[in-house]
Design an enzyme around this catalytic site. Structure first.
Site, short mmCIF file in Angstrom:
data_model
loop_
_atom_site.label_atom_id
_atom_site.label_comp_id
_atom_site.label_asym_id
_atom_site.label_seq_id
_atom_site.Cartn_x
_atom_site.Cartn_y
_atom_site.Cartn_z
N LYS A 105 0.83 -1.23 0.00
CA LYS A 105 0.00 0.00 0.00
C LYS A 105 0.85 1.26 0.00
O LYS A 105 0.47 2.27 -0.61
CB LYS A 105 -0.95 0.02 1.20
N LYS A 205 -4.05 3.51 2.62
CA LYS A 205 -5.21 2.72 2.17
C LYS A 205 -6.36 3.64 1.76
O LYS A 205 -7.07 3.36 0.79
CB LYS A 205 -5.64 1.77 3.28
P1 NAP Z 1 8.27 -9.19 5.76
O1 NAP Z 1 7.78 -10.29 6.65
O2 NAP Z 1 9.17 -8.17 6.33
O3 NAP Z 1 8.97 -9.88 4.49
C1 NAP Z 1 9.65 -9.17 3.52
C2 NAP Z 1 10.38 -10.15 2.62
O4 NAP Z 1 10.99 -9.41 1.57
C3 NAP Z 1 11.48 -10.92 3.33
O5 NAP Z 1 11.49 -12.24 2.88
C4 NAP Z 1 12.76 -10.19 2.87
O6 NAP Z 1 13.90 -11.04 2.78
C5 NAP Z 1 12.37 -9.73 1.50
N1 NAP Z 1 13.07 -8.52 1.08
C6 NAP Z 1 12.93 -7.27 1.59
N2 NAP Z 1 13.72 -6.40 0.91
C7 NAP Z 1 14.37 -7.13 -0.03
C8 NAP Z 1 15.32 -6.80 -1.04
N3 NAP Z 1 15.76 -5.57 -1.18
N4 NAP Z 1 15.76 -7.79 -1.83
C9 NAP Z 1 15.31 -9.05 -1.68
N5 NAP Z 1 14.41 -9.42 -0.75
C10 NAP Z 1 13.94 -8.47 0.06
O7 NAP Z 1 7.02 -8.40 5.12
P2 NAP Z 1 5.50 -8.88 5.01
O8 NAP Z 1 4.83 -8.68 6.33
O9 NAP Z 1 5.45 -10.21 4.38
O10 NAP Z 1 4.90 -7.76 4.05
C11 NAP Z 1 5.21 -7.74 2.68
C12 NAP Z 1 4.36 -6.71 1.96
O11 NAP Z 1 2.98 -7.03 2.13
C13 NAP Z 1 4.51 -5.27 2.48
O12 NAP Z 1 4.40 -4.36 1.41
C14 NAP Z 1 3.33 -5.11 3.41
O13 NAP Z 1 2.91 -3.76 3.55
C15 NAP Z 1 2.29 -5.92 2.67
N6 NAP Z 1 1.23 -6.42 3.54
C16 NAP Z 1 1.53 -7.16 4.63
C17 NAP Z 1 0.52 -7.64 5.45
C18 NAP Z 1 0.83 -8.46 6.65
O14 NAP Z 1 -0.10 -8.84 7.37
N7 NAP Z 1 2.10 -8.80 6.93
C19 NAP Z 1 -0.82 -7.32 5.14
C20 NAP Z 1 -1.11 -6.57 3.99
C21 NAP Z 1 -0.08 -6.13 3.20
P3 NAP Z 1 14.53 -11.77 4.08
O15 NAP Z 1 13.48 -12.78 4.50
O16 NAP Z 1 15.77 -12.40 3.61
O17 NAP Z 1 14.72 -10.68 5.09
#
Ligand code: NAP
Length: 433
Positions: A105, A205
């Protein structure tokens, strides 16, 4: 004969990415049956490729740009987080004609225009159901199911962290700092909770929802924003006495100015919500969005607004749509921005205020305070006097008035000798009086 596989690059293997990969792998046959061709994960981009990441190690890469550029990748799923890096990756995928699914978002609230232009040019799909309210289908209903209607308002609770905190404060009577710490311990608040508690996440959002609902480009900077960090246990106590609770609301609304001009409003703030309003019953980390459309009337969408599996559900729904479009040809709906409505400043919006102030305990105080409201044509709905001596308090609830008149009134109250301090000011939503 099996159809040629559709290649998928997954960028990110965190909370959301790991669930996307798990469900895609476990239900591969169902996906193939629903799409007409199998989905094949070509690679998964992460920062850390070493150690056991729960997926086939040969799929992992720390070079997302190389993965996005591969000839055998047709669709890119971006679940990295951040803005600058995903912006470049998503743009590069779209420019190459690859469809993109993103849950990001923060990225969309700044750059939907740029990304949608790139998607339009290359005839690729850009889908983002997961970017608003996690598992809850609200983007597609607004964009497609309601495409034949006129949406007048979209209002909701779109941030689980703040809703968890406010619900817990309401239930336990604990103060904000204590409840935030508890939310952190239970995994509902991040180590740095600023984006959630100060309303930035909800504002992103709101920008996305307003853009879709009103066929107009709205960015996060257009959204008026206040967070919940100043809400006190006293505020929730007073809310109860008014048969209300407090919710952080994102409100996107079509309005007509006194001069008859059509405008939109997009705003995020904590507000008193009457207990009989459907949003008052949305508690804990749950989200809900109420849509008001001219022909459809009021619709309410409710469910889990975050979490790995719920968010992955929305991502995968988009992935199936994009894959079907690849398989059968054609594409999903383009960005609709024809209306080009202007965003009205907060001061022009009609709202109701609740003002709680500590006052001197002497005759004439009520008349002096009431005069400040009437000077600005703000009509008072109810006044309560509580306590006495140093604890004397006045709680005023107004009728609808321009937000600028209400905030000017509060500023003038703060200057009055009889007002010791204005302890709290909140807007009241969900009523039209
Ligand atoms: P997260 O748990 O922090 O995971 C991020 C992933 O991206 C990790 O695997 C990380 O690698 C990888 N990553 C980050 N920067 C990178 C880079 N420069 N190069 C390669 N890999 C990279 O995040 P998340 O909670 O899954 O959220 C992901 C997205 O979904 C975000 O935009 C968030 O706003 C959105 N979202 C999340 C939720 C939720 O409930 N979590 C809900 C709605 C939307 P490593 O594992 O090696 O660190």
């Amino acid at each position: 004969m099996t159809s040629k596989p559709i290649g998928v690059a997954v960028l990110g293997l965190g909370n959301v990415g790991s669930e996307v990969v798990r469900i895609l792998t476990e239900n591969a046959e169902d996906f193939e049956a629903r799409i007409g061709a199998p989905l094949e994960i070509r690679g998964i981009a992460v920062r850390r490729v070493d150690g056991d990441r729960g997926v086939a190690p040969e799929l992992l890469t720390d070079d997302p740009a190389e993965l996005v550029g591969r000839d055998d990748v047709d669709i890119v799923v971006e679940v990295l987080g951040g803005i600058d890096i995903p912006r470049k990756l998503v743009l590069s995928a779209l420019e190459k004609g690859k469809s993109v699914i993103t849950a990001n978002k923060a990225l969309l609230a700044e750059y939907t225009g740029e990304l949608a232009d790139a998607a339009e040019k290359s005839r690729a799909d850009l889908y983002f159901e997961a970017a608003v309210a996690g598992a809850i289908p609200v983007v597609r209903p607004l964009m497609q199911s309601l495409a034949g209607d006129r949406v007048n308002k979209v209002a909701g609770i779109v941030n689980g962290t703040t809703n968890f905190i406010l619900s817990a404060m309401d239930e336990t009577g604990a103060d904000y700092a204590e409840t935030l710490a508890e939310a952190g311990r239970l995994g509902y608040a991040e180590a740095d909770p600023t984006a959630d508690v100060e309303g930035y996440d909800a504002a992103s959002k709101a920008a996305i929802l307003a853009s879709i609902a009103f066929h107009t480009r709205v960015t996060a900077g257009d959204v008026y924003r206040e967070g919940i960090s100043k809400i006190t246990a006293d505020d929730l106590e007073t809310a109860k006495s008014l048969d209300c609770t407090i919710k952080l609301l994102a409100i996107c609304e079509r309005i007509v100015t006194p001069k008859g001009k059509e405008r939109i409003s997009a705003r995020v703030y904590p507000a008193l919500v009457p207990l009989n309003h459907p949003l008052a019953a949305v508690n804990g980390a749950f989200n809900a969005v109420v849509v008001e459309a001219e022909a459809a009337g009021r619709l309410m969408f409710y469910g889990q607004g975050a979490g790995g599996a719920p968010t992955a559900s929305a991502v995968l729904g988009d992935l199936v749509m994009a894959a079907r479009n690849k398989f059968y040809g054609g594409r999903g709906p383009l960005e609709s921005k024809y209306a080009k409505l202007k965003v009205a400043p907060m001061g022009d919006i009609l709202t109701r205020y609740y003002v709680s102030m500590q006052v001197a305990d002497k005759p004439g105080v009520l008349a002096t305070v009431a005069a400040e409201f009437s000077k600005r044509d703000v009509s008072i709905s109810t006044v309560r006097q509580q306590g006495s001596g140093d604890g004397a308090r006045l709680v005023v609830v107004t009728h609808l008035a321009a937000d600028s008149a209400l905030s000017d009134t509060v500023a003038s109250l703060e200057q009055l000798d009889v007002v010791v301090n204005v302890a709290s000011v909140l807007r009241l939503e969900g009523t039209t009086v």
